[in-house]
Design a protein around this motif. Structure first.
Motif, PDB file in Angstrom:
ATOM      1  N   ASP A  90       0.827  -1.203   0.000  1.00 41.72           N
ATOM      2  CA  ASP A  90       0.000   0.000   0.000  1.00 41.72           C
ATOM      3  C   ASP A  90       0.866   1.260   0.000  1.00 41.72           C
ATOM      4  O   ASP A  90       0.552   2.239  -0.694  1.00 41.72           O
ATOM      5  N   HIS A  91       1.935   1.221   0.786  1.00 39.13           N
ATOM      6  CA  HIS A  91       2.857   2.360   0.851  1.00 39.13           C
ATOM      7  C   HIS A  91       3.473   2.615  -0.524  1.00 39.13           C
ATOM      8  O   HIS A  91       3.550   3.753  -0.996  1.00 39.13           O
ATOM      9  N   TYR A  92       3.887   1.531  -1.178  1.00 39.05           N
ATOM     10  CA  TYR A  92       4.493   1.677  -2.501  1.00 39.05           C
ATOM     11  C   TYR A  92       3.472   2.169  -3.527  1.00 39.05           C
ATOM     12  O   TYR A  92       3.800   2.978  -4.405  1.00 39.05           O
ATOM     13  N   ALA A  93       2.235   1.713  -3.431  1.00 35.72           N
ATOM     14  CA  ALA A  93       1.193   2.175  -4.347  1.00 35.72           C
ATOM     15  C   ALA A  93       0.988   3.688  -4.225  1.00 35.72           C
ATOM     16  O   ALA A  93       0.796   4.384  -5.226  1.00 35.72           O
ATOM     17  N   ASP A  94       1.026   4.194  -2.989  1.00 37.12           N
ATOM     18  CA  ASP A  94       0.906   5.640  -2.772  1.00 37.12           C
ATOM     19  C   ASP A  94       2.088   6.378  -3.408  1.00 37.12           C
ATOM     20  O   ASP A  94       1.920   7.459  -3.994  1.00 37.12           O
ATOM     21  N   ILE A  95       3.280   5.792  -3.282  1.00 37.17           N
ATOM     22  CA  ILE A  95       4.474   6.396  -3.881  1.00 37.17           C
ATOM     23  C   ILE A  95       4.345   6.441  -5.397  1.00 37.17           C
ATOM     24  O   ILE A  95       4.684   7.438  -6.042  1.00 37.17           O
ATOM     25  N   GLN A  96       3.854   5.353  -5.982  1.00 40.94           N
ATOM     26  CA  GLN A  96       3.654   5.324  -7.429  1.00 40.94           C
ATOM     27  C   GLN A  96       2.707   6.421  -7.896  1.00 40.94           C
ATOM     28  O   GLN A  96       2.969   7.106  -8.890  1.00 40.94           O
ATOM     29  N   ARG A  97       1.599   6.570  -7.189  1.00 38.32           N
ATOM     30  CA  ARG A  97       0.616   7.592  -7.572  1.00 38.32           C
ATOM     31  C   ARG A  97       1.218   8.999  -7.483  1.00 38.32           C
ATOM     32  O   ARG A  97       1.033   9.822  -8.387  1.00 38.32           O
ATOM     33  N   LEU A  98       1.935   9.262  -6.401  1.00 36.23           N
ATOM     34  CA  LEU A  98       2.547  10.577  -6.234  1.00 36.23           C
ATOM     35  C   LEU A  98       3.627  10.803  -7.291  1.00 36.23           C
ATOM     36  O   LEU A  98       3.760  11.913  -7.830  1.00 36.23           O
ATOM     37  N   ASN A  99       4.376   9.763  -7.603  1.00 35.93           N
ATOM     38  CA  ASN A  99       5.405   9.879  -8.636  1.00 35.93           C
ATOM     39  C   ASN A  99       4.792  10.222  -9.987  1.00 35.93           C
ATOM     40  O   ASN A  99       5.330  11.045 -10.740  1.00 35.93           O
ATOM     41  N   GLU A 100       3.661   9.610 -10.296  1.00 35.52           N
ATOM     42  CA  GLU A 100       2.987   9.904 -11.565  1.00 35.52           C
ATOM     43  C   GLU A 100       2.529  11.363 -11.602  1.00 35.52           C
ATOM     44  O   GLU A 100       2.636  12.033 -12.637  1.00 35.52           O
ATOM     45  N   GLU A 101       2.020  11.856 -10.477  1.00 38.12           N
ATOM     46  CA  GLU A 101       1.588  13.248 -10.410  1.00 38.12           C
ATOM     47  C   GLU A 101       2.766  14.199 -10.601  1.00 38.12           C
ATOM     48  O   GLU A 101       2.678  15.188 -11.338  1.00 38.12           O
TER      49      GLU A 101
ATOM     50  N   TRP B  46      13.227  -1.592  -3.284  1.00 42.65           N
ATOM     51  CA  TRP B  46      14.037  -1.498  -4.503  1.00 42.65           C
ATOM     52  C   TRP B  46      13.325  -0.659  -5.556  1.00 42.65           C
ATOM     53  O   TRP B  46      13.910   0.236  -6.162  1.00 42.65           O
ATOM     54  N   GLN B  47      12.043  -0.925  -5.764  1.00 40.62           N
ATOM     55  CA  GLN B  47      11.270  -0.177  -6.745  1.00 40.62           C
ATOM     56  C   GLN B  47      11.191   1.307  -6.372  1.00 40.62           C
ATOM     57  O   GLN B  47      11.296   2.177  -7.247  1.00 40.62           O
ATOM     58  N   ALA B  48      10.999   1.583  -5.098  1.00 38.04           N
ATOM     59  CA  ALA B  48      10.913   2.971  -4.642  1.00 38.04           C
ATOM     60  C   ALA B  48      12.230   3.699  -4.886  1.00 38.04           C
ATOM     61  O   ALA B  48      12.249   4.863  -5.302  1.00 38.04           O
ATOM     62  N   LEU B  49      13.345   3.023  -4.650  1.00 36.44           N
ATOM     63  CA  LEU B  49      14.646   3.631  -4.901  1.00 36.44           C
ATOM     64  C   LEU B  49      14.870   3.882  -6.386  1.00 36.44           C
ATOM     65  O   LEU B  49      15.520   4.867  -6.770  1.00 36.44           O
TER      66      LEU B  49
ATOM     67  N   GLY C 194      23.442  12.470  -6.318  1.00 34.69           N
ATOM     68  CA  GLY C 194      22.382  11.918  -5.482  1.00 34.69           C
ATOM     69  C   GLY C 194      21.861  10.614  -6.040  1.00 34.69           C
ATOM     70  O   GLY C 194      21.596   9.664  -5.303  1.00 34.69           O
ATOM     71  N   ALA C 195      21.706  10.549  -7.367  1.00 37.51           N
ATOM     72  CA  ALA C 195      21.223   9.324  -8.001  1.00 37.51           C
ATOM     73  C   ALA C 195      22.204   8.185  -7.785  1.00 37.51           C
ATOM     74  O   ALA C 195      21.798   7.039  -7.550  1.00 37.51           O
ATOM     75  N   GLY C 196      23.494   8.491  -7.838  1.00 41.12           N
ATOM     76  CA  GLY C 196      24.499   7.458  -7.597  1.00 41.12           C
ATOM     77  C   GLY C 196      24.378   6.860  -6.206  1.00 41.12           C
ATOM     78  O   GLY C 196      24.466   5.637  -6.025  1.00 41.12           O
ATOM     79  N   GLU C 197      24.155   7.728  -5.215  1.00 43.60           N
ATOM     80  CA  GLU C 197      23.985   7.234  -3.849  1.00 43.60           C
ATOM     81  C   GLU C 197      22.723   6.381  -3.726  1.00 43.60           C
ATOM     82  O   GLU C 197      22.696   5.378  -3.003  1.00 43.60           O
ATOM     83  N   THR C 198      21.680   6.778  -4.432  1.00 43.63           N
ATOM     84  CA  THR C 198      20.429   6.014  -4.393  1.00 43.63           C
ATOM     85  C   THR C 198      20.621   4.635  -5.012  1.00 43.63           C
ATOM     86  O   THR C 198      20.142   3.624  -4.488  1.00 43.63           O
TER      87      THR C 198
ATOM     88  N   ASP D 250      10.174  12.127  -1.833  1.00 48.71           N
ATOM     89  CA  ASP D 250      11.451  11.687  -1.253  1.00 48.71           C
ATOM     90  C   ASP D 250      11.261  11.188   0.176  1.00 48.71           C
ATOM     91  O   ASP D 250      11.828  10.159   0.573  1.00 48.71           O
ATOM     92  N   LYS D 251      10.460  11.926   0.943  1.00 49.96           N
ATOM     93  CA  LYS D 251      10.220  11.539   2.339  1.00 49.96           C
ATOM     94  C   LYS D 251       9.509  10.200   2.423  1.00 49.96           C
ATOM     95  O   LYS D 251       9.873   9.336   3.245  1.00 49.96           O
ATOM     96  N   ASP D 252       8.519   9.984   1.567  1.00 47.28           N
ATOM     97  CA  ASP D 252       7.776   8.720   1.572  1.00 47.28           C
ATOM     98  C   ASP D 252       8.666   7.554   1.153  1.00 47.28           C
ATOM     99  O   ASP D 252       8.572   6.454   1.709  1.00 47.28           O
ATOM    100  N   ILE D 253       9.522   7.793   0.167  1.00 47.85           N
ATOM    101  CA  ILE D 253      10.440   6.732  -0.278  1.00 47.85           C
ATOM    102  C   ILE D 253      11.413   6.384   0.839  1.00 47.85           C
ATOM    103  O   ILE D 253      11.662   5.198   1.123  1.00 47.85           O
ATOM    104  N   ASP D 254      11.972   7.390   1.479  1.00 50.68           N
ATOM    105  CA  ASP D 254      12.918   7.140   2.577  1.00 50.68           C
ATOM    106  C   ASP D 254      12.238   6.370   3.702  1.00 50.68           C
ATOM    107  O   ASP D 254      12.851   5.493   4.331  1.00 50.68           O
ATOM    108  N   ALA D 255      10.966   6.689   3.966  1.00 57.89           N
ATOM    109  CA  ALA D 255      10.239   5.998   5.031  1.00 57.89           C
ATOM    110  C   ALA D 255      10.011   4.535   4.667  1.00 57.89           C
ATOM    111  O   ALA D 255      10.158   3.642   5.513  1.00 57.89           O
ATOM    112  N   LEU D 256       9.672   4.273   3.420  1.00 58.11           N
ATOM    113  CA  LEU D 256       9.458   2.885   2.985  1.00 58.11           C
ATOM    114  C   LEU D 256      10.750   2.091   3.070  1.00 58.11           C
ATOM    115  O   LEU D 256      10.760   0.945   3.548  1.00 58.11           O
ATOM    116  N   VAL D 257      11.846   2.695   2.626  1.00 63.17           N
ATOM    117  CA  VAL D 257      13.141   2.000   2.677  1.00 63.17           C
ATOM    118  C   VAL D 257      13.560   1.751   4.119  1.00 63.17           C
ATOM    119  O   VAL D 257      14.135   0.712   4.447  1.00 63.17           O
TER     120      VAL D 257
END
Length: 267
Positions: A54-65, A108-111, A126-130, A91-98
């Motif tokens: 569910d957390h990842y689904a929310d991230i996907q929706r926000l990413n699309e927006e 992995w998908q969120a990253l 930043g992308a390299g660190e991710t 970014d905050k939601d992705i960090d929380a999921l990770v």
């Protein structure tokens, strides 16, 4: 394959390559991410963590927006401010999921989403660190590892660190990724002004594609820009279809699977 002088269309080929090449390669890697992400989920038969899902689904929706809003060059000040806040929340939601599900395919998908946003913003450091964080996730799947490593190497190359990119791209990868690996090695050698090595890698990639009867227009453009005339690759016989009957829609092979395999679409 024979080497020939650059053709009169070399300038046009290079212009097209510069304009569309990175998008085509990214599309290929995204397709691979979708396929191997779904395959990993199917093969492991693990208990679905509904909270992480569910957390990842929310991230996907926000990413699309965020992605949709980012494509508009004429945003008003208020919309720009809203977009900035949405990016921070993403970014905050992705960090929380990770942080809470760091060893899951959802992390992995969120990253992958975060790295894509960073690359789009030219934040290659930043992308390299991710990508390094994504590589540290042990999912026991060589395909996902290869996708991450190839994208990490591309980011290092874009950041100007060709030596580090070469070290990453030279890692062992599954056979299904060897053509992409050889093409990327050619890109790296070209940046290092090692034309002979670049030609060899591009030829290797083309022959690997020939063995599975797959062609890549962007690779052909790269080869032509170096004076190589790639031998045409005949399409697979099974992909040559009879004309569709009237009132029967034609569905490309794998199209339905792509609609179902949404687990990898966010990268």
């Amino acid at each position: 394959m024979a080497l020939t002088p650059n053709s009169p269309n070399a300038d046009n080929s290079m212009q097209a390559l510069k304009q569309y090449g990175s998008y085509i390669v990214t599309a290929i890697l995204l397709a691979l991410a979708a396929y191997f992400g779904w395959t990993y989920w199917q093969n492991n038969h693990a208990r679905v963590d509904t909270v992480a899902a569910d957390h990842y689904a929310d991230i996907q929706r926000l990413n699309e927006e965020v992605s949709l809003a980012s494509q508009n060059p004429d945003l008003e000040a208020e919309a720009q401010a809203s977009l900035t806040e949405s990016r921070k929340k993403l970014d905050k939601d992705i960090d929380a999921l990770v942080s809470t599900h760091g060893n899951s395919v959802y992390a992995w998908q969120a990253l992958m989403i975060k790295a894509r946003q960073q690359v789009d913003s030219d934040d290659f450091k930043g992308a390299g660190e991710t990508f390094k964080k994504a590589l540290a996730i042990d999912l026991g799947d060589a395909g996902l590892q290869a996708i991450t490593r190839l994208r990490y190497a591309k980011t290092l190359l874009a950041a100007g660190d060709a030596d580090a990119a070469l070290a990453e791209a030279n890692n062992d990868m599954p056979s299904s990724f060897e053509a992409s690996q050889q093409e990327l090695l050619g890109d790296i050698y070209l940046v290092q002004n090692n034309k002979d090595a670049a030609i060899k890698s591009y030829n290797n990639a083309w022959e690997l594609l020939r063995s599975r009867q797959e062609t890549r227009a962007v690779l052909a453009l790269k080869m032509e820009s170096l004076g190589i005339v790639p031998e045409p690759i005949a399409p697979q016989a099974g992909l040559i279809q009879e004309p569709a009957m009237p009132a029967q829609p034609v569905v490309a092979e794998g199209e339905n699977a792509a609609d179902n395999n949404k687990i990898g679409a966010g990268a």
